[in-house]
Design an enzyme around this catalytic site. Sequence first.
Site, PDB file in Angstrom:
ATOM      1  N   GLY A  49      66.775  -0.954  21.532  1.00  0.00           N
ATOM      2  CA  GLY A  49      65.951  -1.084  20.330  1.00  0.00           C
ATOM      3  C   GLY A  49      66.322  -2.334  19.561  1.00  0.00           C
ATOM      4  N   GLY A  51      64.750  -3.075  16.356  1.00  0.00           N
ATOM      5  CA  GLY A  51      64.282  -3.002  14.972  1.00  0.00           C
ATOM      6  C   GLY A  51      65.395  -3.388  14.023  1.00  0.00           C
ATOM      7  N   LEU A  52      65.276  -2.991  12.782  1.00  0.00           N
ATOM      8  CA  LEU A  52      66.294  -3.390  11.809  1.00  0.00           C
ATOM      9  C   LEU A  52      67.676  -2.882  12.191  1.00  0.00           C
ATOM     10  CD1 LEU A  52      64.526  -3.089   8.344  1.00  0.00           C
ATOM     11  CD2 LEU A  52      65.124  -5.136   9.628  1.00  0.00           C
ATOM     12  N   GLY A  54      68.764  -1.780  15.361  1.00  0.00           N
ATOM     13  CA  GLY A  54      69.202  -2.330  16.640  1.00  0.00           C
ATOM     14  C   GLY A  54      69.393  -3.831  16.614  1.00  0.00           C
ATOM     15  N   HIS A 275      53.603  10.997   4.749  1.00  0.00           N
ATOM     16  CA  HIS A 275      53.510   9.969   3.701  1.00  0.00           C
ATOM     17  C   HIS A 275      52.211  10.160   2.929  1.00  0.00           C
ATOM     18  CE1 HIS A 275      53.537   6.127   1.667  1.00  0.00           C
ATOM     19  NE2 HIS A 275      54.692   5.797   2.220  1.00  0.00           N
ATOM     20  N   ARG A 339      57.792  11.787  -1.754  1.00  0.00           N
ATOM     21  CA  ARG A 339      56.668  11.802  -0.821  1.00  0.00           C
ATOM     22  C   ARG A 339      56.234  13.208  -0.429  1.00  0.00           C
ATOM     23  NH1 ARG A 339      58.551   6.798   3.132  1.00  0.00           N
ATOM     24  NH2 ARG A 339      58.099   5.155   1.617  1.00  0.00           N
ATOM     25  N   HIS A 410      54.605   9.996   9.057  1.00  0.00           N
ATOM     26  CA  HIS A 410      55.168   8.661   8.877  1.00  0.00           C
ATOM     27  C   HIS A 410      56.572   8.516   9.472  1.00  0.00           C
ATOM     28  CE1 HIS A 410      55.970   4.791   7.157  1.00  0.00           C
ATOM     29  NE2 HIS A 410      56.869   5.244   6.319  1.00  0.00           N
ATOM     30  N   GLU A 434      66.651   5.311  12.413  1.00  0.00           N
ATOM     31  CA  GLU A 434      65.808   6.509  12.410  1.00  0.00           C
ATOM     32  C   GLU A 434      66.076   7.413  13.605  1.00  0.00           C
ATOM     33  OE1 GLU A 434      61.055   7.731  11.907  1.00  0.00           O
ATOM     34  OE2 GLU A 434      61.614   5.635  12.176  1.00  0.00           O
TER      35      GLU A 434
END
Length: 644
Positions: A49, A51-52, A54, A275, A339, A410, A434
Amino acid sequence: MSELFTEGTSIEDDKAPAGPIAERWDKRRFGGKLVNPANRRKMSVIVVGTGLAGGSAAATLGELGYHVKSFCYQDSPRRAHSIAAQGGINAAKNYRNDGDSIQRLFYDTVKGGDYRSRESNVYRLAQVSVEIIDQCVAQGVPFARDYGGLLDTRSFGGVQVSRTFYARGQTGQQLLLGAYQALERQVAAGTVEMFARHEMLELIMVDGVARGIIARDMVTGEIETHTADAVVLASGGYGNVFFLSTNAKGCNVTATWRAHRKGALFANPCYTQIHPTCIPQSGEHQSKLTLMSESLRNDGRVWVPVKKGDTRKPGDIPEDERDYYLERIYPSFGNLVPRDIASRAAKNVCDEGRGVGPGGLGVYLDFADAIARLGRDAVAAKYGNLFEMYERITGEDPFEVPMRIYPAVHYTMGGLWVDYDLQSTIPGLFVIGEANFSDHGANRLGASALMQGLADGYFVLPNTISDYLAKGPLPKIGDDHEAVVEARESVTDRIEKLLSIDGDRTPDSFHRELGAVMWEYCGMERTDAGLRKAIDRIRELRQEFWTRVKVPGENEELNQNLEKAGRIADFFELAELMCIDALHREESAGGHFRAESQTPDGEALRDDERFAYVAAWEYTGHAPVLHKENLEYEYVKMTQRSYK
């Protein structure tokens, strides 16, 4: 429910230090073993991964001198789904001098998660948050600034201070580009080896320890073996089990589910976040939903008509015939309630027949007051790109008419169980962002996903993984090792099975039907009868999938139907576990709302005596085993949540 699962021994996080909570992270960092720079060059880590979580982890581990192999199924690391995050990132900087602090961020997060998260993890997250902003500013992330040049902040749901740093509606994009630059610097330096268009399909375990992955080259179909001293999963959440969600279509659960099948416990799978601020579904053939940032609730007012079935245009409905229901029900927080609460409130007014738009499945998010108060240019400066995106999708100009929004799936708070060091129940397998369950409890506060992803990747994992790696380097294993051969064969057998069925239904048709079942019975509201019905239907669908799915083409080519089929097969197994988890938790908490457990005024009603624990599930191939991690609160008093 004994026919659905059995209960096993309890589980405990034995890595979190004792003592005052404000000192625990420093105590753990000092107590952990270090790896000297020369030895780091001899060790390898796989990060799945980009993303932020990984991307920042791979960049930081590469900077430290480890040899890192980084994997993503996109054609570039910068296409990870973190790029779609809009609203902002939380940090307890207190630049506004409005009463914020590490303690308040800690409290807001525990309360926002409805008292179902670990105190130690959440406090560490609040501590590290202040370092993230400095790190990102140093990387050149263009955060919004006020007139005097200082970093600007805004509020998000569930808080009464302004602690959310942002870059218009592109915060995720700008933060990911910062992590991507750091990652590419390490690629150029030779410490990180990048594998784009590769999908992890199996975890390699040797003597009970994670030692590598089996990946498929998604262009050629080649099945590859990659080994290392440790494996880090940063593969995101599983919201696409619902088919329609705000997630990118490629987001899936396969990496973490493969690990779960090998022995990693899966925690709190029923905790999924709906969300409240999404563009409503426009047709039955739609394949994805679009998020509108929660930051819009700072200046947009949420309302519906007072009367049922009122089909007048919003501009024709006078003020005294509008119900600003969040401001009415929750006067302290108004439109900035968390939320889960805003989503259920929207569902309730639509169920009453007061929804707007096609099918009555929408509520208004109105900026007329903000435009009158601040001026059109000021509103455009804060939200311009979000307004443009909404107009392109709907054909309606939010400067002229209110947006229409409705809740949608979401974020997923559940994920693989990890200890304080972010290590799963499989030694050598670390899980960040996540993909793990650790920091949000039963509901995530807005702007905390980016905070957790970067906290885990830049600051937490690099400090905790060294304690594990200090035992190494581990013995090298070859492609002919028994465990490697077994893992490869399981992957090739599964692919051959999917290709050989040659049925009469597409993978997408199964996915859409599964998603409809999950949204109906395991979505915003769950009941005992509904969840049991869902479990029966999921089992029928899964059986039908393995006899009727049609996957055209071959493995030795770019084959997106094959990719989808493998991911959907895992979604079927996950969906059943989600429903079992939701069924066994006979309380309401955050994003998990059981209709049988609510207060007289319709709020979520927890049962702390029976359910103040993390539900960590063990895979058995049939009825899963439940392991409970009891949650104890020393620093925050467990009370009925109130935002009124």
